[in-house]
Design a protein around this motif. Sequence first.
Motif, PDB file in Angstrom:
ATOM      1  N   ASN A  74       0.887  -1.163   0.000  1.00  0.00           N
ATOM      2  CA  ASN A  74       0.000   0.000   0.000  1.00  0.00           C
ATOM      3  C   ASN A  74       0.924   1.211   0.000  1.00  0.00           C
ATOM      4  O   ASN A  74       1.575   1.512   0.993  1.00  0.00           O
ATOM      5  N   ALA A  75       1.003   1.875  -1.141  1.00  0.00           N
ATOM      6  CA  ALA A  75       1.957   2.957  -1.329  1.00  0.00           C
ATOM      7  C   ALA A  75       1.438   4.266  -0.749  1.00  0.00           C
ATOM      8  O   ALA A  75       0.231   4.499  -0.682  1.00  0.00           O
ATOM      9  N   HIS A  76       2.369   5.139  -0.375  1.00  0.00           N
ATOM     10  CA  HIS A  76       1.977   6.471   0.100  1.00  0.00           C
ATOM     11  C   HIS A  76       1.332   7.247  -1.045  1.00  0.00           C
ATOM     12  O   HIS A  76       0.274   7.855  -0.878  1.00  0.00           O
ATOM     13  N   ALA A  77       1.982   7.281  -2.204  1.00  0.00           N
ATOM     14  CA  ALA A  77       1.416   7.720  -3.484  1.00  0.00           C
ATOM     15  C   ALA A  77       0.402   8.844  -3.381  1.00  0.00           C
ATOM     16  O   ALA A  77      -0.794   8.631  -3.516  1.00  0.00           O
ATOM     17  N   THR A  78       0.891  10.058  -3.192  1.00  0.00           N
ATOM     18  CA  THR A  78      -0.011  11.197  -3.006  1.00  0.00           C
ATOM     19  C   THR A  78      -0.550  11.781  -4.300  1.00  0.00           C
ATOM     20  O   THR A  78      -1.420  12.649  -4.265  1.00  0.00           O
ATOM     21  N   SER A  79      -0.009  11.387  -5.438  1.00  0.00           N
ATOM     22  CA  SER A  79      -0.412  11.936  -6.733  1.00  0.00           C
ATOM     23  C   SER A  79       0.245  13.276  -7.023  1.00  0.00           C
ATOM     24  O   SER A  79      -0.231  14.047  -7.841  1.00  0.00           O
ATOM     25  N   THR A  80       1.357  13.559  -6.350  1.00  0.00           N
ATOM     26  CA  THR A  80       2.105  14.774  -6.654  1.00  0.00           C
ATOM     27  C   THR A  80       3.185  14.465  -7.697  1.00  0.00           C
ATOM     28  O   THR A  80       3.687  13.340  -7.761  1.00  0.00           O
ATOM     29  N   PRO A  81       3.545  15.451  -8.485  1.00  0.00           N
ATOM     30  CA  PRO A  81       4.543  15.207  -9.530  1.00  0.00           C
ATOM     31  C   PRO A  81       5.884  14.704  -9.004  1.00  0.00           C
ATOM     32  O   PRO A  81       6.532  13.885  -9.653  1.00  0.00           O
ATOM     33  N   VAL A  82       6.320  15.190  -7.816  1.00  0.00           N
ATOM     34  CA  VAL A  82       7.628  14.782  -7.311  1.00  0.00           C
ATOM     35  C   VAL A  82       7.557  13.625  -6.311  1.00  0.00           C
ATOM     36  O   VAL A  82       8.522  12.864  -6.173  1.00  0.00           O
ATOM     37  N   SER A 128      -1.187  -0.760  -4.404  1.00  0.00           N
ATOM     38  CA  SER A 128      -2.394   0.066  -4.353  1.00  0.00           C
ATOM     39  C   SER A 128      -2.058   1.465  -3.866  1.00  0.00           C
ATOM     40  O   SER A 128      -1.213   1.646  -2.982  1.00  0.00           O
ATOM     41  N   ALA A 129      -2.741   2.445  -4.447  1.00  0.00           N
ATOM     42  CA  ALA A 129      -2.633   3.844  -4.011  1.00  0.00           C
ATOM     43  C   ALA A 129      -4.034   4.315  -3.652  1.00  0.00           C
ATOM     44  O   ALA A 129      -4.771   4.841  -4.484  1.00  0.00           O
ATOM     45  N   THR A 130      -4.409   4.114  -2.390  1.00  0.00           N
ATOM     46  CA  THR A 130      -5.809   4.283  -1.997  1.00  0.00           C
ATOM     47  C   THR A 130      -6.198   5.732  -1.728  1.00  0.00           C
ATOM     48  O   THR A 130      -7.381   6.032  -1.564  1.00  0.00           O
ATOM     49  N   LYS A 131      -5.227   6.648  -1.706  1.00  0.00           N
ATOM     50  CA  LYS A 131      -5.575   8.068  -1.583  1.00  0.00           C
ATOM     51  C   LYS A 131      -6.392   8.555  -2.775  1.00  0.00           C
ATOM     52  O   LYS A 131      -7.090   9.568  -2.677  1.00  0.00           O
ATOM     53  N   ALA A 132      -6.291   7.862  -3.897  1.00  0.00           N
ATOM     54  CA  ALA A 132      -7.105   8.233  -5.047  1.00  0.00           C
ATOM     55  C   ALA A 132      -8.584   8.157  -4.708  1.00  0.00           C
ATOM     56  O   ALA A 132      -9.400   8.899  -5.270  1.00  0.00           O
TER      57      ALA A 132
END
Length: 413
Positions: free
Chosen positions: A300-308, A331-335
């Motif tokens: 479960n990735a942190h994956a914030t959806s920011t470019p960097v 998975s990137a559940t912040k989406a």
Amino acid sequence: MSKSIVVTGIGATSALGGTAPENWQNLLAGVSGARTLTHDWVAKYDLPVTFAAEAVVRPEDVLPRPVAKRLDPSSQFALIAAMEAWADAGEPEVDPDRLGVDFATGIGGVWTLLDAWDTLREKGARRVMPMSVPMLMPNSAAGNLSLHFGARAFARTVASACASSVESIASAYDHLQQGLADVVIAGGTESAIHPITVASFASMHALSRRNDSPETASRPFSADRDGFVMGEGAAALVLETEEHAIARGAKIYARLVGTAVTADAHHITANDPEGTGAARAMRQALAQAGRDASEVTHINAHATSTPVGDPAEYAALKSVFGDRVHEIPTSATKASTGHLLGGTGAIESVFTILAIRDRVAPPTINLVDQDPAIPVKASSQPQQLGDGAQLAICNSFGFGGHNAVAAFASYDG
């Protein structure tokens, strides 16, 4: 000798639902919690971002009014999630001196603080509520959970931005290993969808500006990602030693087998682009678990959806897992939930636990055009994990260079 630590209760409230099962069901169904904000302050302050992922079940609809009025919204959400987790764990009978609380927040009582400032400016000092300070304190959630459940072993708070609640889970793991408690209520909370935070995050270009399409705004791993969506809510875990859980006949979701906390010492808001500190946290969590990276079946990735942010996390994952990272269901559940800031690692830990229980990695919605520079094995549909033993990691990283990782394993008795 290391103790076996297990998860016996879970609770969650967010933009996807008011309980953990509702959150899980809607997450698997691909629901987005992001919506256009209807508050008059959006237009009043001409905010450049007009949407967020607000919790769908409001605390005032759950908590008795006398209880709710003494708590900032962040503590209200914490109490709701913790009560669910406690009931789910079967309301353990435990000596109060052996019950602890490790509960986090990234910001704390921002609504209380700024409402009190407005009252002071507009009505004078005598009209400021006497409970303002106890309500705005970052440790208010932990303190109030201690009061509610009679937890006297300790009530501790971590405030490490978006890594906060996984750090609290790590603290709970350590406290149980050290014999300071038999049962710990751990997790995190946040309620910071406020004009000042929206304006500030927008000013630093951290938020998506897809005002015309809130539901598709958060796009982790996507080539056209442009920032995260603010979310709110809380999640809680009941953690205890396996010995204590078995003795009371508790159901067990999973094992918490390892945790780790590191720091980048790179930049106050930006991740280390090489992902060095994040990779070190993953390795340390697996080492504490006595497991190898080759055994990990889900991320479960942190994956914030920011470019960097997303590329930096991929660099860390590639460093730890090598080319195998392209084969591990991620998975990137912040989406779906939005970014719960200090509560994000707690709800993502709940999702990680349920993923290994049900042998399914939740979808990463809005993933239409995956960035070729981030070739993780993510999917807009749920991914099956197989029938064997499961080992999953949950990543959380925060402003200040904080990195926190929790490793969970399927329970085999």
